[in-house]
Design an enzyme around this catalytic site. Structure first.
Site, mmCIF file in Angstrom:
data_model
loop_
_atom_site.group_PDB
_atom_site.id
_atom_site.type_symbol
_atom_site.label_atom_id
_atom_site.label_comp_id
_atom_site.label_asym_id
_atom_site.label_seq_id
_atom_site.Cartn_x
_atom_site.Cartn_y
_atom_site.Cartn_z
ATOM 1 N N GLY A 45 8.330 29.397 -63.732
ATOM 2 C CA GLY A 45 7.061 29.487 -63.028
ATOM 3 C C GLY A 45 6.176 28.304 -63.375
ATOM 4 O O GLY A 45 6.353 27.674 -64.429
ATOM 5 N N GLN A 50 -1.345 23.316 -64.236
ATOM 6 C CA GLN A 50 -0.381 22.723 -65.173
ATOM 7 C C GLN A 50 0.060 21.331 -64.741
ATOM 8 O O GLN A 50 0.628 20.591 -65.537
ATOM 9 C CB GLN A 50 0.856 23.621 -65.325
ATOM 10 C CG GLN A 50 0.562 24.929 -66.047
ATOM 11 C CD GLN A 50 1.818 25.776 -66.196
ATOM 12 O OE1 GLN A 50 2.181 26.491 -65.288
ATOM 13 N NE2 GLN A 50 2.485 25.678 -67.331
ATOM 14 N N CYS A 97 5.520 28.753 -72.634
ATOM 15 C CA CYS A 97 4.790 28.131 -71.525
ATOM 16 C C CYS A 97 5.075 26.639 -71.556
ATOM 17 O O CYS A 97 5.078 26.029 -72.623
ATOM 18 C CB CYS A 97 3.296 28.385 -71.695
ATOM 19 S SG CYS A 97 2.288 27.598 -70.436
ATOM 20 N N LEU A 98 5.305 26.063 -70.380
ATOM 21 C CA LEU A 98 5.584 24.632 -70.313
ATOM 22 C C LEU A 98 4.378 23.814 -70.785
ATOM 23 O O LEU A 98 4.518 22.647 -71.134
ATOM 24 C CB LEU A 98 5.964 24.234 -68.884
ATOM 25 C CG LEU A 98 7.251 24.899 -68.346
ATOM 26 C CD1 LEU A 98 7.438 24.563 -66.875
ATOM 27 C CD2 LEU A 98 8.473 24.476 -69.151
ATOM 28 N N HIS A 139 1.263 35.763 -65.866
ATOM 29 C CA HIS A 139 1.107 34.531 -66.656
ATOM 30 C C HIS A 139 0.570 33.393 -65.774
ATOM 31 O O HIS A 139 -0.352 32.671 -66.173
ATOM 32 C CB HIS A 139 2.473 34.185 -67.269
ATOM 33 C CG HIS A 139 2.527 32.930 -68.075
ATOM 34 N ND1 HIS A 139 2.812 32.910 -69.420
ATOM 35 C CD2 HIS A 139 2.359 31.625 -67.732
ATOM 36 C CE1 HIS A 139 2.804 31.666 -69.856
ATOM 37 N NE2 HIS A 139 2.535 30.865 -68.853
ATOM 38 N N GLU A 140 1.126 33.259 -64.561
ATOM 39 C CA GLU A 140 0.690 32.156 -63.676
ATOM 40 C C GLU A 140 -0.730 32.383 -63.163
ATOM 41 O O GLU A 140 -1.528 31.443 -63.070
ATOM 42 C CB GLU A 140 1.637 31.981 -62.488
ATOM 43 C CG GLU A 140 3.088 31.657 -62.821
ATOM 44 C CD GLU A 140 3.253 30.581 -63.865
ATOM 45 O OE1 GLU A 140 2.383 29.696 -63.976
ATOM 46 O OE2 GLU A 140 4.251 30.635 -64.594
ATOM 47 N N HIS A 143 -3.176 31.354 -65.589
ATOM 48 C CA HIS A 143 -3.409 29.897 -65.569
ATOM 49 C C HIS A 143 -4.527 29.551 -64.589
ATOM 50 O O HIS A 143 -5.339 28.657 -64.845
ATOM 51 C CB HIS A 143 -2.146 29.145 -65.133
ATOM 52 C CG HIS A 143 -1.199 28.822 -66.244
ATOM 53 N ND1 HIS A 143 -1.547 28.042 -67.321
ATOM 54 C CD2 HIS A 143 0.107 29.156 -66.444
ATOM 55 C CE1 HIS A 143 -0.499 27.915 -68.133
ATOM 56 N NE2 HIS A 143 0.513 28.587 -67.627
HETATM 57 ZN ZN LIG Z 1 2.336 28.816 -68.561
#
Ligand SMILES: [Zn+2]
Length: 187
Positions: A45, A50, A97-98, A139-140, A143
């Protein structure tokens, strides 16, 4: 186009993203680039902040290898202005998380969610999800509200992580660790 992924503590990750008012070619190509960036990472995701764009757009693909092979999963989802309209139950998931380098933690989430969103071809949809997909959507959407999963763990753990990041940056090891593949599902 593969975007650079912004990393904590960069400030764009703390901002509340603005709603997309017009699903135009710009948004469509942003979503395409985000999907490409997510698969390359690899991750399951990715949210627009991000990649440094403070707009309410996300991509997710939580299908397992098996689901992909059998064509049974939901495939790639590109969602504009996603919103959780119902949530129930509880689930604990080990999240990564990236945008959060070299760290994972268990996070409490709703076990099932109903999400309303718009697709790139301007259809309003409702999406029911449980398991990894439910976790990923929450989670997204976090963000988009300027929240990271480390904002959902204890203050003590968050402070320890913050100190570790500062130390890694001081020692010049942060960028090298940021290149590493995520240890849990990168979202
Ligand atoms: Zn994330």
């Amino acid at each position: 186009m593969i975007h650079r992924i912004y990393k904590f503590p960069e400030s764009v990750l703390k901002k509340i993203a603005r709603p997309v008012e017009n699903i135009d070619g710009k948004v469509v190509s942003l979503l395409e680039g985000m999907a490409e960036t997510m698969y390359a990472a690899p991750g399951v995701g990715l949210a627009a902040p991000q990649v440094g764009v403070s707009e309410r757009a996300i991509v997710v693909d939580c299908d397992s290898e098996e689901e992909k092979k059998e064509g049974k999963g939901r495939g790639l989802l590109k969602l504009v202005n996603p919103e959780i309209i119902q949530a129930e139950g509880e689930i604990v998931w080990e999240e990564g998380c990236l945008s959060v380098v070299d760290f994972t933690a268990e996070v409490n989430r709703a076990a099932r969610v109903l999400v309303r969103a718009w697709t790139p071809d301007e259809k309003e949809i409702r999406l029911e999800a449980d398991g990894l997909l439910a976790v990923c959507l929450q989670h997204e959407i976090d963000h988009l509200d300027g929240r990271l999963f480390i904002d959902r763990i204890s203050r003590l753990k968050r402070d320890l992580y913050r100190k570790r990041v500062k130390k890694l940056q001081r020692e010049g090891r942060f960028d090298e660790l940021a290149q590493k593949r995520p240890t849990a599902s990168g979202i």
